[in-house]
Scaffold this motif. Structure first.
Motif, PDB file in Angstrom:
ATOM      1  N   GLU A  42     -68.304 -31.390 -11.243  1.00  0.00           N
ATOM      2  CA  GLU A  42     -67.814 -30.586 -10.124  1.00  0.00           C
ATOM      3  C   GLU A  42     -67.423 -29.231 -10.708  1.00  0.00           C
ATOM      4  O   GLU A  42     -66.521 -29.145 -11.555  1.00  0.00           O
ATOM      5  CB  GLU A  42     -66.597 -31.246  -9.481  1.00  0.00           C
ATOM      6  CG  GLU A  42     -66.081 -30.524  -8.244  1.00  0.00           C
ATOM      7  CD  GLU A  42     -66.888 -30.825  -6.989  1.00  0.00           C
ATOM      8  OE1 GLU A  42     -66.765 -30.068  -6.015  1.00  0.00           O
ATOM      9  OE2 GLU A  42     -67.647 -31.812  -6.982  1.00  0.00           O
ATOM     10  N   ILE A  43     -68.097 -28.177 -10.284  1.00  0.00           N
ATOM     11  CA  ILE A  43     -67.862 -26.866 -10.892  1.00  0.00           C
ATOM     12  C   ILE A  43     -67.693 -25.795  -9.808  1.00  0.00           C
ATOM     13  O   ILE A  43     -68.027 -25.998  -8.636  1.00  0.00           O
ATOM     14  CB  ILE A  43     -69.012 -26.467 -11.847  1.00  0.00           C
ATOM     15  CG1 ILE A  43     -70.336 -26.284 -11.071  1.00  0.00           C
ATOM     16  CG2 ILE A  43     -69.198 -27.519 -12.932  1.00  0.00           C
ATOM     17  CD1 ILE A  43     -70.715 -24.865 -10.819  1.00  0.00           C
ATOM     18  N   ILE A  79     -61.434 -10.252 -18.105  1.00  0.00           N
ATOM     19  CA  ILE A  79     -60.794 -10.919 -16.965  1.00  0.00           C
ATOM     20  C   ILE A  79     -61.292 -12.357 -16.849  1.00  0.00           C
ATOM     21  O   ILE A  79     -60.516 -13.282 -16.581  1.00  0.00           O
ATOM     22  CB  ILE A  79     -61.073 -10.139 -15.665  1.00  0.00           C
ATOM     23  CG1 ILE A  79     -60.479  -8.733 -15.765  1.00  0.00           C
ATOM     24  CG2 ILE A  79     -60.507 -10.876 -14.451  1.00  0.00           C
ATOM     25  CD1 ILE A  79     -60.916  -7.803 -14.665  1.00  0.00           C
ATOM     26  N   VAL A  80     -62.592 -12.553 -17.045  1.00  0.00           N
ATOM     27  CA  VAL A  80     -63.172 -13.906 -17.012  1.00  0.00           C
ATOM     28  C   VAL A  80     -62.446 -14.821 -17.990  1.00  0.00           C
ATOM     29  O   VAL A  80     -62.026 -15.925 -17.650  1.00  0.00           O
ATOM     30  CB  VAL A  80     -64.677 -13.855 -17.348  1.00  0.00           C
ATOM     31  CG1 VAL A  80     -65.225 -15.265 -17.604  1.00  0.00           C
ATOM     32  CG2 VAL A  80     -65.455 -13.200 -16.214  1.00  0.00           C
ATOM     33  N   PHE A  81     -62.273 -14.355 -19.221  1.00  0.00           N
ATOM     34  CA  PHE A  81     -61.628 -15.168 -20.241  1.00  0.00           C
ATOM     35  C   PHE A  81     -60.141 -15.378 -19.951  1.00  0.00           C
ATOM     36  O   PHE A  81     -59.586 -16.429 -20.277  1.00  0.00           O
ATOM     37  CB  PHE A  81     -61.810 -14.526 -21.616  1.00  0.00           C
ATOM     38  CG  PHE A  81     -63.218 -14.623 -22.150  1.00  0.00           C
ATOM     39  CD1 PHE A  81     -64.194 -15.349 -21.480  1.00  0.00           C
ATOM     40  CD2 PHE A  81     -63.577 -13.988 -23.329  1.00  0.00           C
ATOM     41  CE1 PHE A  81     -65.486 -15.436 -21.956  1.00  0.00           C
ATOM     42  CE2 PHE A  81     -64.861 -14.075 -23.823  1.00  0.00           C
ATOM     43  CZ  PHE A  81     -65.817 -14.809 -23.133  1.00  0.00           C
ATOM     44  N   LYS A  82     -59.503 -14.391 -19.353  1.00  0.00           N
ATOM     45  CA  LYS A  82     -58.086 -14.520 -19.014  1.00  0.00           C
ATOM     46  C   LYS A  82     -57.856 -15.696 -18.080  1.00  0.00           C
ATOM     47  O   LYS A  82     -56.836 -16.393 -18.181  1.00  0.00           O
ATOM     48  CB  LYS A  82     -57.589 -13.222 -18.346  1.00  0.00           C
ATOM     49  CG  LYS A  82     -56.139 -13.274 -17.913  1.00  0.00           C
ATOM     50  CD  LYS A  82     -55.704 -11.972 -17.258  1.00  0.00           C
ATOM     51  CE  LYS A  82     -54.243 -12.050 -16.811  1.00  0.00           C
ATOM     52  NZ  LYS A  82     -53.802 -10.794 -16.153  1.00  0.00           N
ATOM     53  N   TYR A  83     -58.828 -15.943 -17.191  1.00  0.00           N
ATOM     54  CA  TYR A  83     -58.698 -17.048 -16.238  1.00  0.00           C
ATOM     55  C   TYR A  83     -59.573 -18.239 -16.623  1.00  0.00           C
ATOM     56  O   TYR A  83     -59.963 -19.041 -15.771  1.00  0.00           O
ATOM     57  CB  TYR A  83     -59.017 -16.551 -14.823  1.00  0.00           C
ATOM     58  CG  TYR A  83     -57.963 -15.602 -14.297  1.00  0.00           C
ATOM     59  CD1 TYR A  83     -56.748 -16.075 -13.841  1.00  0.00           C
ATOM     60  CD2 TYR A  83     -58.172 -14.223 -14.302  1.00  0.00           C
ATOM     61  CE1 TYR A  83     -55.761 -15.217 -13.392  1.00  0.00           C
ATOM     62  CE2 TYR A  83     -57.196 -13.349 -13.851  1.00  0.00           C
ATOM     63  CZ  TYR A  83     -55.987 -13.859 -13.390  1.00  0.00           C
ATOM     64  OH  TYR A  83     -55.010 -12.995 -12.948  1.00  0.00           O
ATOM     65  N   GLY A  85     -62.622 -18.718 -17.516  1.00  0.00           N
ATOM     66  CA  GLY A  85     -63.997 -18.878 -17.070  1.00  0.00           C
ATOM     67  C   GLY A  85     -64.931 -18.960 -18.268  1.00  0.00           C
ATOM     68  O   GLY A  85     -64.590 -18.527 -19.366  1.00  0.00           O
ATOM     69  N   THR A  86     -66.094 -19.538 -18.061  1.00  0.00           N
ATOM     70  CA  THR A  86     -67.121 -19.612 -19.096  1.00  0.00           C
ATOM     71  C   THR A  86     -68.245 -18.659 -18.726  1.00  0.00           C
ATOM     72  O   THR A  86     -68.837 -18.780 -17.649  1.00  0.00           O
ATOM     73  CB  THR A  86     -67.693 -21.041 -19.212  1.00  0.00           C
ATOM     74  OG1 THR A  86     -66.649 -21.939 -19.591  1.00  0.00           O
ATOM     75  CG2 THR A  86     -68.802 -21.098 -20.252  1.00  0.00           C
ATOM     76  N   LEU A  87     -68.537 -17.713 -19.604  1.00  0.00           N
ATOM     77  CA  LEU A  87     -69.624 -16.777 -19.360  1.00  0.00           C
ATOM     78  C   LEU A  87     -70.944 -17.490 -19.607  1.00  0.00           C
ATOM     79  O   LEU A  87     -71.301 -17.785 -20.744  1.00  0.00           O
ATOM     80  CB  LEU A  87     -69.495 -15.557 -20.283  1.00  0.00           C
ATOM     81  CG  LEU A  87     -70.627 -14.533 -20.196  1.00  0.00           C
ATOM     82  CD1 LEU A  87     -70.716 -13.944 -18.798  1.00  0.00           C
ATOM     83  CD2 LEU A  87     -70.447 -13.445 -21.238  1.00  0.00           C
ATOM     84  N   MET A  96     -72.953 -14.266 -14.515  1.00  0.00           N
ATOM     85  CA  MET A  96     -72.813 -15.619 -13.982  1.00  0.00           C
ATOM     86  C   MET A  96     -71.712 -16.300 -14.762  1.00  0.00           C
ATOM     87  O   MET A  96     -71.778 -16.422 -15.987  1.00  0.00           O
ATOM     88  CB  MET A  96     -74.123 -16.396 -14.115  1.00  0.00           C
ATOM     89  CG  MET A  96     -74.014 -17.857 -13.686  1.00  0.00           C
ATOM     90  SD  MET A  96     -75.624 -18.692 -13.839  1.00  0.00           S
ATOM     91  CE  MET A  96     -75.116 -20.416 -13.660  1.00  0.00           C
ATOM     92  N   VAL A  97     -70.662 -16.731 -14.043  1.00  0.00           N
ATOM     93  CA  VAL A  97     -69.472 -17.294 -14.676  1.00  0.00           C
ATOM     94  C   VAL A  97     -69.194 -18.686 -14.106  1.00  0.00           C
ATOM     95  O   VAL A  97     -69.320 -18.907 -12.895  1.00  0.00           O
ATOM     96  CB  VAL A  97     -68.247 -16.387 -14.449  1.00  0.00           C
ATOM     97  CG1 VAL A  97     -67.035 -16.941 -15.186  1.00  0.00           C
ATOM     98  CG2 VAL A  97     -68.539 -14.953 -14.895  1.00  0.00           C
ATOM     99  N   LEU A  98     -68.803 -19.613 -14.985  1.00  0.00           N
ATOM    100  CA  LEU A  98     -68.554 -20.998 -14.591  1.00  0.00           C
ATOM    101  C   LEU A  98     -67.093 -21.372 -14.780  1.00  0.00           C
ATOM    102  O   LEU A  98     -66.440 -20.920 -15.723  1.00  0.00           O
ATOM    103  CB  LEU A  98     -69.417 -21.950 -15.418  1.00  0.00           C
ATOM    104  CG  LEU A  98     -70.919 -21.679 -15.451  1.00  0.00           C
ATOM    105  CD1 LEU A  98     -71.592 -22.607 -16.453  1.00  0.00           C
ATOM    106  CD2 LEU A  98     -71.518 -21.852 -14.064  1.00  0.00           C
TER     107      LEU A  98
END
Length: 222
Positions: A42-43, A79-83, A85-87, A96-98
């Motif tokens: 579930e992503i 910002i992606v990494f702060k929350y 997220g996986t690039l 595209m971020v997961l």
């Protein structure tokens, strides 16, 4: 032993290009948390795309195109990494971020939405800087979807990537393509997960490629 330490260091440095430091450290502390085999998860997926960049690039030399894009992506990926997220990948001018892979958390979908909102705030500051340098401001649209997808190593023995595939990903990309500049479009599954915490408004359903019926969507406008 020295070779083992070197290998772990290389792994850390490589993996940190795709996920946050916290995620890397957690995985290396407990390797059972990272399953590189194919599995259904579930992503939540976020797509961010620069609007009209091709026409903008026509008035820039190759060095300017690359350096400006890299500067933009640096701001967005922080910002992606702060929350957490996986690039997953960068395709041209699209991110595209997961969320939910390789590690799952209860606030994955909230983190995806927070990432999107913060991206626009960071973009405002970025645009102020590049406009002073003589460039046109960047404009982005974002789509977010939540659902099941197959995660795992995709490719061949020579080269493979850890990624996700499935209809959930396709719909996320379609939502991004429908989002206009300054907009975040989310699906019903995302809205159900975040409730009324953010200022999303219901808008008329949209027709998307690959779906027989119109899709219910919610809009956040920056």
């Amino acid at each position: 032993s020295i070779e083992d330490i070197s290998d772990v260091s290389k792994l850390k440095n490589t993996f940190k290009r795709y996920v946050s430091k916290q995620v890397v450290d957690e995985i290396l502390d407990d390797e059972t948390k990272l399953n590189l085999g194919g599995e259904e998860r579930e992503i939540t997926v976020l797509f961010s795309d620069i609007r009209g960049f091709t026409s903008m690039a026509e008035n820039m030399n190759p060095e300017e195109v690359v350096s400006t894009l890299n500067e933009h992506f640096k701001e967005m990926i922080e910002i992606v990494f702060k929350y957490n997220g996986t690039l997953d990948k960068i395709v041209g001018d699209e991110l595209m971020v997961l969320y939910g892979v390789p590690l799952k958390a209860d606030d994955d979908t909230h983190n995806a939405v927070k990432t999107a909102i913060k991206m626009f705030i960071a973009l405002d500051k970025f645009n102020q800087k590049i406009v002073k340098e003589g460039y046109k401001p960047f404009k982005i649209g974002i789509g977010i979807n939540k659902g099941k997808a197959v995660s795992g190593n995709i490719g061949s023995e020579q080269q493979m990537n850890y990624t996700v595939i499935g209809d959930t990903i396709n719909l996320g990309a379609r939502l991004c393509s429908h989002a206009k500049s300054g907009e975040i479009l989310i699906s019903k599954s995302v809205k159900d997960a975040i409730g009324d915490k953010y200022n999303f408004k219901s808008i008329p359903s949209i027709e998307v490629k690959g779906k027989e019926n119109a899709i219910d969507v919610w809009l956040y406008k920056h």
